[in-house]
Motif scaffolding. Structure first.
Motif, short mmCIF file in Angstrom:
data_model
loop_
_atom_site.label_atom_id
_atom_site.label_comp_id
_atom_site.label_asym_id
_atom_site.label_seq_id
_atom_site.Cartn_x
_atom_site.Cartn_y
_atom_site.Cartn_z
N LEU A 19 1.49 -1.27 0.02
CA LEU A 19 0.08 -0.33 0.02
C LEU A 19 0.62 1.16 0.00
CD1 LEU A 19 -2.58 -0.87 2.82
CD2 LEU A 19 -2.78 -0.68 -0.01
N ASP A 183 0.91 -2.97 -8.78
CA ASP A 183 -0.32 -2.89 -8.00
C ASP A 183 -0.27 -1.96 -6.89
OD1 ASP A 183 0.25 -5.57 -8.64
OD2 ASP A 183 0.97 -6.28 -6.94
N ASP A 184 0.30 -1.48 -6.72
CA ASP A 184 -0.04 -0.28 -5.67
C ASP A 184 -0.47 0.83 -7.16
OD1 ASP A 184 2.31 -1.51 -4.67
OD2 ASP A 184 1.92 0.20 -2.94
N LYS A 187 -4.33 0.21 -7.15
CA LYS A 187 -4.53 0.31 -6.21
C LYS A 187 -5.06 2.28 -6.24
CE LYS A 187 -3.55 -3.02 -2.81
NZ LYS A 187 -2.50 -3.40 -3.89
N ASP A 190 -8.34 2.68 -8.59
CA ASP A 190 -9.53 2.08 -7.86
C ASP A 190 -10.37 3.28 -6.95
OD1 ASP A 190 -11.11 0.27 -7.54
OD2 ASP A 190 -10.55 -0.59 -5.98
#
Length: 200
Positions: A19, A183-184, A187, A190
């Protein structure tokens, strides 16, 4: 297709998956013209089943993330760009933690007249990786080079057949090599989708 500038940035790795934990300044880049039709090789451009209004990416990218969303991504209080910057291909905004050498950014790419199809047209000419959709909207990590080893990644998200935006991440210096920045970036995308849907 136009290649937008890649923002430099943040990301500390926390529990679950990585994160974002901090953010930093933007790096320059020059838009580059590209073919406007999808490549005939590689995966096909996914259909967007529930498109959002294309007018959303004509707004302010600094409003694409709420203060609460941004605060949840950073360990320290980040510094936000005072105003969106117009690169000639996109309007961009970044949130930075200069001390940690990290950043997240949002770019509303008005040069992508064919939405995500313009990004798919770059297949075979650099880094291109299809990621899992966010809230039903297709996501692609892409760029002229694969910068994941240095903690940087940008993802393009299609919200309509003629509209897409980019989310960028740069890991904090101490987090490089401890997770996948794509991946971050996904996020961050999103969260931006959540905000855009609320304003649609």
């Amino acid at each position: 297709m136009v290649r937008v500038s890649r923002l430099g940035g943040v990301v500390g790795v926390l529990a679950l998956t990585s994160l974002i934990a901090a953010c930093s300044g933007a790096t320059g880049g020059t838009p580059e013209p590209s073919p406007s039709s999808p490549s005939s090789t590689g995966p096909a451009v996914p259909k967007i089943e529930a498109p959002l209004p294309a007018s959303l990416i004509q707004g302010d990218p600094c409003a694409a993330l709420t203060s609460a969303q941004v605060d949840g991504l950073f360990t320290n209080t980040p510094t936000r760009d005072q105003a969106a910057k117009d690169t000639g291909a996109a309007k961009s905004c970044g949130w930075h933690d200069i001390d940690r050498g990290s950043l997240i950014g949002i770019q509303f790419v008005y040069a992508w007249k064919h939405g995500l199809a313009d990004v798919y047209a770059t297949q075979g000419r650099g880094f291109f990786k299809v990621l899992a959709p966010v809230q039903g909207y297709p996501v692609v990590a892409y760029g002229p080079t694969d910068d994941r080893s240095s903690g940087a990644c940008g993802v393009a998200v299609g919200i309509a057949d003629n509209a897409a935006f980019e989310a960028d991440v740069q890991f904090a210096n101490s987090a490089v090599g401890k997770g996948d920045p794509c991946d971050d970036a996904r996020k961050v995308a999103d969260l931006a989708i959540t905000t855009l849907k609320a304003s649609a």
